[in-house]
Write a protein that holds these residues in place. Structure first.
Motif, PDB file in Angstrom:
ATOM      1  N   ILE A   1       5.777  -6.366  11.766  1.00  0.00           N
ATOM      2  CA  ILE A   1       6.614  -5.167  11.747  1.00  0.00           C
ATOM      3  C   ILE A   1       5.878  -4.063  11.000  1.00  0.00           C
ATOM      4  N   PRO A   2       5.613  -2.929  11.636  1.00  0.00           N
ATOM      5  CA  PRO A   2       4.949  -1.825  10.926  1.00  0.00           C
ATOM      6  C   PRO A   2       5.961  -1.055  10.078  1.00  0.00           C
ATOM      7  N   THR A   3       5.944  -1.322   8.798  1.00  0.00           N
ATOM      8  CA  THR A   3       6.838  -0.623   7.874  1.00  0.00           C
ATOM      9  C   THR A   3       6.219  -0.697   6.483  1.00  0.00           C
ATOM     10  N   GLN A   4       6.971  -0.298   5.498  1.00  0.00           N
ATOM     11  CA  GLN A   4       6.544  -0.432   4.106  1.00  0.00           C
ATOM     12  C   GLN A   4       7.174  -1.712   3.582  1.00  0.00           C
ATOM     13  N   ASP A   5       6.354  -2.742   3.447  1.00  0.00           N
ATOM     14  CA  ASP A   5       6.833  -4.099   3.211  1.00  0.00           C
ATOM     15  C   ASP A   5       6.891  -4.387   1.714  1.00  0.00           C
TER      16      ASP A   5
ATOM     17  N   PHE B   1       0.825  -1.206   0.000  1.00  0.00           N
ATOM     18  CA  PHE B   1       0.000   0.000   0.000  1.00  0.00           C
ATOM     19  C   PHE B   1       0.864   1.263   0.000  1.00  0.00           C
ATOM     20  N   ALA B   2       2.149   1.102   0.206  1.00  0.00           N
ATOM     21  CA  ALA B   2       3.033   2.255   0.333  1.00  0.00           C
ATOM     22  C   ALA B   2       3.069   3.099  -0.940  1.00  0.00           C
ATOM     23  N   GLU B   3       3.361   4.366  -0.752  1.00  0.00           N
ATOM     24  CA  GLU B   3       3.553   5.301  -1.869  1.00  0.00           C
ATOM     25  C   GLU B   3       4.947   5.906  -1.726  1.00  0.00           C
ATOM     26  N   PRO B   4       5.982   5.110  -2.047  1.00  0.00           N
ATOM     27  CA  PRO B   4       7.352   5.529  -1.730  1.00  0.00           C
ATOM     28  C   PRO B   4       7.829   6.738  -2.514  1.00  0.00           C
ATOM     29  N   GLN B   5       7.174   7.059  -3.633  1.00  0.00           N
ATOM     30  CA  GLN B   5       7.556   8.265  -4.367  1.00  0.00           C
ATOM     31  C   GLN B   5       7.227   9.519  -3.566  1.00  0.00           C
ATOM     32  N   LYS B   6       6.281   9.399  -2.632  1.00  0.00           N
ATOM     33  CA  LYS B   6       5.875  10.536  -1.820  1.00  0.00           C
ATOM     34  C   LYS B   6       6.563  10.523  -0.458  1.00  0.00           C
ATOM     35  N   ALA B   7       6.514   9.394   0.200  1.00  0.00           N
ATOM     36  CA  ALA B   7       7.120   9.272   1.531  1.00  0.00           C
ATOM     37  C   ALA B   7       7.486   7.818   1.744  1.00  0.00           C
ATOM     38  N   ARG B   8       8.678   7.600   2.278  1.00  0.00           N
ATOM     39  CA  ARG B   8       9.088   6.208   2.470  1.00  0.00           C
ATOM     40  C   ARG B   8       9.953   6.042   3.710  1.00  0.00           C
ATOM     41  N   VAL B   9       9.907   4.828   4.219  1.00  0.00           N
ATOM     42  CA  VAL B   9      10.679   4.452   5.396  1.00  0.00           C
ATOM     43  C   VAL B   9      12.119   4.178   4.978  1.00  0.00           C
ATOM     44  N   THR B  10      13.070   4.719   5.734  1.00  0.00           N
ATOM     45  CA  THR B  10      14.483   4.447   5.460  1.00  0.00           C
ATOM     46  C   THR B  10      15.157   3.679   6.584  1.00  0.00           C
ATOM     47  N   HIS B  11      14.562   3.701   7.801  1.00  0.00           N
ATOM     48  CA  HIS B  11      15.161   2.978   8.926  1.00  0.00           C
ATOM     49  C   HIS B  11      14.053   2.555   9.877  1.00  0.00           C
ATOM     50  N   VAL B  12      14.205   1.346  10.435  1.00  0.00           N
ATOM     51  CA  VAL B  12      13.271   0.808  11.427  1.00  0.00           C
ATOM     52  C   VAL B  12      14.068   0.444  12.672  1.00  0.00           C
ATOM     53  N   ASP B  13      13.625   0.941  13.829  1.00  0.00           N
ATOM     54  CA  ASP B  13      14.272   0.617  15.098  1.00  0.00           C
ATOM     55  C   ASP B  13      13.238  -0.070  15.985  1.00  0.00           C
ATOM     56  N   LEU B  14      13.406  -1.370  16.197  1.00  0.00           N
ATOM     57  CA  LEU B  14      12.445  -2.166  16.949  1.00  0.00           C
ATOM     58  C   LEU B  14      12.860  -2.281  18.411  1.00  0.00           C
TER      59      LEU B  14
ATOM     60  N   VAL C   1       4.571  16.865   1.625  1.00  0.00           N
ATOM     61  CA  VAL C   1       3.855  15.619   1.933  1.00  0.00           C
ATOM     62  C   VAL C   1       3.676  15.506   3.443  1.00  0.00           C
ATOM     63  N   ASP C   2       2.438  15.296   3.901  1.00  0.00           N
ATOM     64  CA  ASP C   2       2.172  15.244   5.338  1.00  0.00           C
ATOM     65  C   ASP C   2       1.610  13.904   5.794  1.00  0.00           C
ATOM     66  N   THR C   3       1.560  12.891   4.908  1.00  0.00           N
ATOM     67  CA  THR C   3       1.115  11.551   5.299  1.00  0.00           C
ATOM     68  C   THR C   3       2.098  10.505   4.786  1.00  0.00           C
ATOM     69  N   VAL C   4       2.133   9.377   5.471  1.00  0.00           N
ATOM     70  CA  VAL C   4       2.921   8.235   5.029  1.00  0.00           C
ATOM     71  C   VAL C   4       2.045   6.998   5.168  1.00  0.00           C
ATOM     72  N   VAL C   5       2.146   6.099   4.192  1.00  0.00           N
ATOM     73  CA  VAL C   5       1.325   4.892   4.175  1.00  0.00           C
ATOM     74  C   VAL C   5       2.213   3.675   4.436  1.00  0.00           C
ATOM     75  N   LEU C   6       1.840   2.903   5.442  1.00  0.00           N
ATOM     76  CA  LEU C   6       2.552   1.679   5.812  1.00  0.00           C
ATOM     77  C   LEU C   6       1.671   0.469   5.523  1.00  0.00           C
ATOM     78  N   ASP C   7       2.271  -0.722   5.625  1.00  0.00           N
ATOM     79  CA  ASP C   7       1.520  -1.965   5.439  1.00  0.00           C
ATOM     80  C   ASP C   7       1.189  -2.569   6.796  1.00  0.00           C
ATOM     81  N   ASN C   8      -0.043  -3.047   6.943  1.00  0.00           N
ATOM     82  CA  ASN C   8      -0.503  -3.650   8.192  1.00  0.00           C
ATOM     83  C   ASN C   8      -1.323  -4.888   7.863  1.00  0.00           C
TER      84      ASN C   8
END
Length: 627
Positions: A170-174, A43-56, A81-88
């Motif tokens: 893991i809540p991220t862009q999978d 569901f991610a839209e990495p062209q707009k906003a994307r995850v670069t690091h995950v700290d669990l 851009v004021d929203t980010v979409v992750l996969d759940n």
């Protein structure tokens, strides 16, 4: 280069490359924006906003079979851009806050079967998020009771993230095209040891509540499906200066003996295609419930115990998972329609490692088995079946491993045979070097071949590159295996087919590849007395080589040979590897009332011990997907 422009590599404006150690790994990897690189499984839209690091920061709860804690995400996004979409896909969000601890609004969208739901976070100008959450009954996680382990005293946990299962815990862009660095702090009961697919930190911290905290870091951007965890009563044995193996204590000596060639394999791989860039190459031999032969998680390959034969005859599996350190982990398919870029390239590389370590005869025989799998698949589905192309069109299912793995490997074998090994090896090494820590597509490798390997139009015509990648079936220029690779074995199989004669001395001296070839070449219809004679002469039902035992059980069940039913039930109860489990249940279900009764009573007992990956396949075979 031209192919880079064509593939549309994109860095968001906030993103620059920074070096990681001496490996030249970018802290933030580029993404691909060309149409063929778009991943419809996220569901991610990495062209707009994307995850670069995950700290669990997570706690393992074996009683509740749940992980809980937090994930802190670093985001890069365009300024407006004021929203980010992750996969759940099933984890429960408790709160989401920004870097200052202020609550952020979020919503979980409609669930799409097989994909999960979008988690949309309104982050405003924030570029750091902390998600407090828990994950129970996550499909990626297999929780084992003490009774399901070899030791029988402690519980066990392992994960399997490929292809899109990590979004269950893991809540991220999978998505494989959205590479991320990661770190983790994991707490577990003090009598358990935790390992992950990152470099371990200092000695675990002893906590006040009879728990220990383990830390890990992966400072190179990886596809998120490569984040993996295991925890249990496990011990470590060194294999070489940069390699070792973990397993339950009762298995460690056998595992280490079987893996004694690992350091030589690493040296051989580096000799072929350049530096091993991940620091260590450790492995963990998991309990039998693990659904695959191996999983190439960086710095910690996960392995099935079914490869342990006692004679290193099945260590091509190790060569394969090691080769993924270049093809799959270093250069990764941008989405799963190009999974041959991971698996086909790796299968070719695996065979080259096998040749270096065990010699050309074994490599040629294993390649011939691979080619036979392609021929068998194409004979079954037809040369024109769309799923037999290397690049898969969206909504077209791949026919399976014979295409993704074996046809992909034979594509590269064919290219090598035409241009010569020296030129081919130089090209493949530059492919790994120039695309290190980046995603790739079929269009990119085609353009790279055309630009950096093909010398003229005449050679291009001979290579048939586009046909190999985009057309179904096998191109006419395929470099077929040496027909002499199994000449002796094929003659023995034919003699058995014609006269039901067999020289037991031949079986005793054959390699595992030769034995597998023989079993696969036997007539598919045999009488009870013939099966009994084979079993008695070759001791097939007590074979310690699981590849050979599997082929024997499948043949015997196809002929409704009652004598192997107890062995089959024991095998299915002790092995969770989908490659073996699913075909045996399928064979039973094809045998009418006789086989279906066996399948259903056996699956009722064994299903709880299988990982969700295996359950998902076998449910459809035995239960009709009704569960």
């Amino acid at each position: 280069m031209r192919f880079l422009a064509a593939a549309s590599l994109l860095f968001l404006s906030a993103c620059g490359l920074s070096e990681s150690g001496d490996t030249n790994a970018p802290k933030v990897a580029p993404i691909l924006t060309s149409e063929d690189a778009v991943d419809i499984q996220t569901f991610a839209e990495p062209q707009k906003a994307r995850v670069t690091h995950v700290d669990l920061d997570l706690e393992l709860d074996f009683e509740q079979q749940m992980v809980s804690g937090s994930a802190m995400l670093d985001i890069i996004a365009e300024p407006d851009v004021d929203t980010v979409v992750l996969d759940n896909d099933g984890y429960t969000v408790e709160t989401i806050t920004d870097g200052e601890g202020k609550p952020l609004e979020y919503s979980v969208g409609e669930v799409v079967e097989g994909k999960g739901a979008p988690l949309t976070v309104t982050m405003g100008k924030a570029r750091e998020l902390t998600i407090s959450y828990s994950a129970k009954d996550a499909a990626a996680l297999q929780w084992l009771t003490p009774e399901q382990t070899a030791g029988g005293e402690h519980p066990y946990l392992f994960s399997q993230g490929q292809a899109t299962l990590n979004r269950t815990w893991i809540p991220t862009q999978d998505s494989p095209g959205i590479r991320q660095t990661w770190s983790a702090r994991i707490t577990a009961p003090e009598d358990l040891t935790v390992v992950m697919s990152g470099l371990a930190g200092d000695e675990p911290e002893v906590l006040d509540d009879n728990r220990r905290a383990f830390t890990f870091e992966m400072d190179k951007p990886v596809a998120p499906y490569l984040i993996a965890i295991a925890a249990g009563d496990i011990v470590f044995q060194e294999l070489g200066p940069r390699s070792g193996v973990w397993s339950e204590p009762s298995m460690i000596e056998a595992a280490a003996a079987e893996l004694s060639d690992t350091e030589a394999m690493i040296d051989a791989a580096e000799k072929l295609y350049g530096e091993y860039r991940w620091g260590r190459y450790d492995m963990i031999v998991l309990p039998p419930a693990f659904p695959y032969g191996g999983m190439e998680n960086p710095v910690m390959t996960f392995l099935t115990p079914t490869f342990i034969a006692g004679d290193r005859s099945l260590t091509g599996l190790i060569a394969h998972e090691l080769a993924h350190s270049w093809s799959g982990n270093l250069v990764t398919n941008a989405n799963w329609t190009d999974s041959w870029l991971n698996e086909g390239v790796t299968s070719y590389f695996e065979n080259r490692i096998v040749e270096e370590i065990y010699g050309k005869k074994r490599a040629d025989q294993e390649a011939a088995l691979s080619f036979a799998a392609i021929e068998e698949t194409l004979a079954e589905v037809g040369m024109d079946a769309p799923g037999t192309a290397l690049h898969q069109e969206v909504n077209v299912d791949s026919i399976g491993s014979a295409i993704v793995y074996d046809k992909g490997a034979y594509f590269l074998r064919t290219v090598e045979s035409i241009v010569g090994r020296d030129r081919f090896d130089a090209w493949l090494q530059q492919w790994f070097d120039n695309h290190a820590f980046q995603p790739a597509t079929s269009a990119m490798i085609l353009a790279d071949l055309q630009e950096n390997l093909v010398k003229d139009e005449a050679e291009a015509e001979k290579l048939m590159l586009r046909e190999w990648i985009y057309e179904p079936g096998l191109p006419s220029n395929v470099a077929k295996p040496d027909p002499a690779a199994f000449a002796e074995v094929d003659a023995a199989a034919q003699a058995f087919a014609d006269e039901r004669t067999l020289d037991e001395a031949d079986w005793a001296k054959w390699t595992s590849a030769e034995r597998q070839r023989f079993l696969a070449s036997l007539p598919r219809e045999l009488k009870e007395a013939e099966l009994a004679a084979l079993d008695e002469a070759l001791k097939l039902s007590t074979n310690n080589n699981n590849e050979e035992l599997f082929l024997w059980l499948k043949l015997a069940l196809e002929n409704r040979y009652e004598a192997v039913v107890p062995t089959t039930e024991t095998f299915l109860a002790n092995v969770g590897r989908r490659k073996f489990v699913a075909p045996l249940f399928e064979t039973l279900m094809e045998q009418g009332d006789w086989g279906q009764a066996i399948a259903k009573r056996t699956y009722a007992k064994t299903r709880p011990s299988y990982h969700s990956v295996t359950q998902g396949t076998v449910d459809g075979l035995v239960l009709g997907g009704s569960r």
